[in-house]
Design an enzyme around this catalytic site. Structure first.
Site, PDB file in Angstrom:
ATOM      1  N   LYS A  38     -76.498  -0.384  37.997  1.00 59.70           N
ATOM      2  CA  LYS A  38     -76.851   0.511  36.899  1.00 59.70           C
ATOM      3  C   LYS A  38     -78.027   1.371  37.363  1.00 59.70           C
ATOM      4  CE  LYS A  38     -77.673   2.088  32.612  1.00 59.70           C
ATOM      5  NZ  LYS A  38     -78.246   1.262  31.562  1.00 59.70           N
ATOM      6  N   ASP A  40     -73.617  -0.060  23.930  1.00 60.80           N
ATOM      7  CA  ASP A  40     -75.068  -0.306  24.011  1.00 60.80           C
ATOM      8  C   ASP A  40     -75.502  -1.454  23.093  1.00 60.80           C
ATOM      9  OD1 ASP A  40     -77.266   0.315  25.529  1.00 60.80           O
ATOM     10  OD2 ASP A  40     -77.786   2.162  24.486  1.00 60.80           O
TER      11      ASP A  40
END
Ligand SMILES: [Zn+2]
Length: 430
Positions: free
Chosen positions: A208, A341
């Site tokens: 990420k 998220d």
């Protein structure tokens, strides 16, 4: 003392192990959504072996439906493959907003991950991609799930996200004298490559990277580029060499294009994408992940859970544009995978995003495909999860009602099976 202790631990593992009851079996579905074709099939039987892998799917009563195995009767329900969320923060809770997060220790964060993994699985998400955790808390949760020690979804995890000094993925809350620096910070192409190597060393399945500024960080703007194209190229090349895909956090127009041009596999948030960015995503086959539910949560609950006032202001500027750009990208034919998220809002509420995706331009079946076949493709797990067919894991969920006409039924999943083991069944006896 020691043998007793060992026996105690062992008994605990057996009691909790999701694989403990694995045996050949079958599930009979009143309806079954074929997520590839989008067709709803009637009265189907899914048969699986002792490893929890599907061996056949076909009409009930056909020779495909194996005799002699235990059949779970879901004839009152609609079955679909276990759902996939490609953007979670499984070890984070919304209560950790702003300065409150500084009071959460690494061990405490791991414990939260254990709690959240269970809630996520029970909500029907049998697979997740976790993109950002403090230290390697998500690695520990993944390993606990894989060892059968705790209950949770299948996981690909990133560990700490890579970011620039002072950027979205640094920790900017404390003044200079604390010398606080998030563990994923790396500036320049070679330090960034070294950070990819370090992250892989400690267990990351996926990398990420924070390409642009963000909403829930202090002192930056979502639209501002952070990593340069050169740094993003170095990260993508290093990660791919080591067999890892890369997910780039990018709200900003320029950073989205830089990430795509650098060969990154998915752009997270994608909020301020423009027509050129959409065209580039299509050209490169890059997945776009739009977390378009959590805007509601941040604006309604953010202040109460400690999010910084500047974060709420940033969300007000970005949230609606992100939803409009989601619609644009979808209508233009870009590839979209379902990512929420979760962690910014409570885990287990992941399915609330389906209704938003339908409100902003998708048909229910499109949104379900984003959370099954397409999410599996992005993760590199298209041969394991995302559809129910021979060779794939028997990850099955069921709802009462028809999710292809009312996608909100996915907010109350009533049956969850992971790898042939029933995790939850509220349809039994109906
Ligand atoms: Zn995130």
């Amino acid at each position: 003392m020691r043998p007793f202790f060992m026996a105690f631990i062992f008994a605990g593992v057996i009691a909790l192990a999701p694989q403990a009851n694995a045996a050949p079996g079958a599930v009979r579905c009143g309806k079954l959504l074929d997520v590839r074709s989008g067709k709803l099939l009637t009265d189907q039987v899914i048969v699986f072996d002792a490893a929890g892998v599907v061996t056949s799917v076909g009409p009930a009563g056909s020779p495909l439906a194996a005799g002699g195995v235990t059949i779970v009767d879901l004839s009152s329900g609609t079955c679909i493959p276990g759902l996939i969320d490609v953007h979670t923060h499984i070890t984070a809770d919304p209560s950790d907003g702003g300065y409150r997060g500084l009071g959460v220790s690494v061990p405490e964060e791991t414990v939260r991950g254990v709690k959240n993994a269970r809630a996520t699985l029970r909500a029907g998400f049998t697979t997740i991609r976790n993109v950002g955790a403090t230290d390697y808390t998500d690695v520990a949760v993944r390993d606990g799930v894989n060892a059968g020690e705790i209950e949770g979804p299948r996981m690909l995890v990133s560990g700490p996200p890579l970011g620039i000094t002072g950027g979205h993925c640094d920790d900017n809350l404390l003044p200079y004298e604390f010398h606080r620096r998030a563990e994923g910070v790396a500036d320049g192409p070679w330090p960034a490559r070294a950070k990819v190597r370090e992250t892989v060393k400690y267990g990351a399945d996926v990398i990420k990277v924070c390409a642009s500024g963000g909403v829930l960080s202090k002192g930056d703007l979502p639209g501002t580029p952070q990593y340069t194209l050169e740094e993003l190229q170095a990260i993508a090349e290093e990660a791919h060499k080591l067999g890892r895909k890369v997910a780039a956090h990018a709200h900003g127009t320029q950073s989205i294009k830089d990430a795509i041009r650098a060969g990154i596999d998915s752009v997270e948030h994608s909020s301020l994408i423009d027509d050129e960015g959409i065209a580039l995503a299509k050209q490169h086959g890059t997945y776009l992940v739009f977390d378009i539910y959590n805007d509601d949560f941040i604006l309604q609950e953010g202040a109460k859970v400690g999010m910084l006032p500047e974060s709420i202001e940033k969300e007000k500027k970005v949230g609606r544009l992100q939803r409009e750009n989601f619609r644009k990208a979808w209508q233009a034919g870009a590839k979209i995978a379902f990512g929420t998220d979760a962690g910014v809002y409570p885990h287990g509420d992941n399915a609330k995003q389906f209704a938003k995706m339908v409100e902003w331009g998708m048909k229910p079946v499109d949104a379900i495909q984003a959370a099954t076949v397409k999410a599996a493709d992005l993760m590199g797990w298209a041969d394991k999860v995302g559809t129910l067919e021979p060779g794939h894991f028997a990850d099955v969920i069921a709802v009462s009602g028809d999710p292809t006409s009312d996608v909100k039924v996915l907010e109350s999943v009533q049956f969850v099976m992971k790898g042939g083991v029933v995790v939850k069944n509220q349809l039994a006896g109906k």
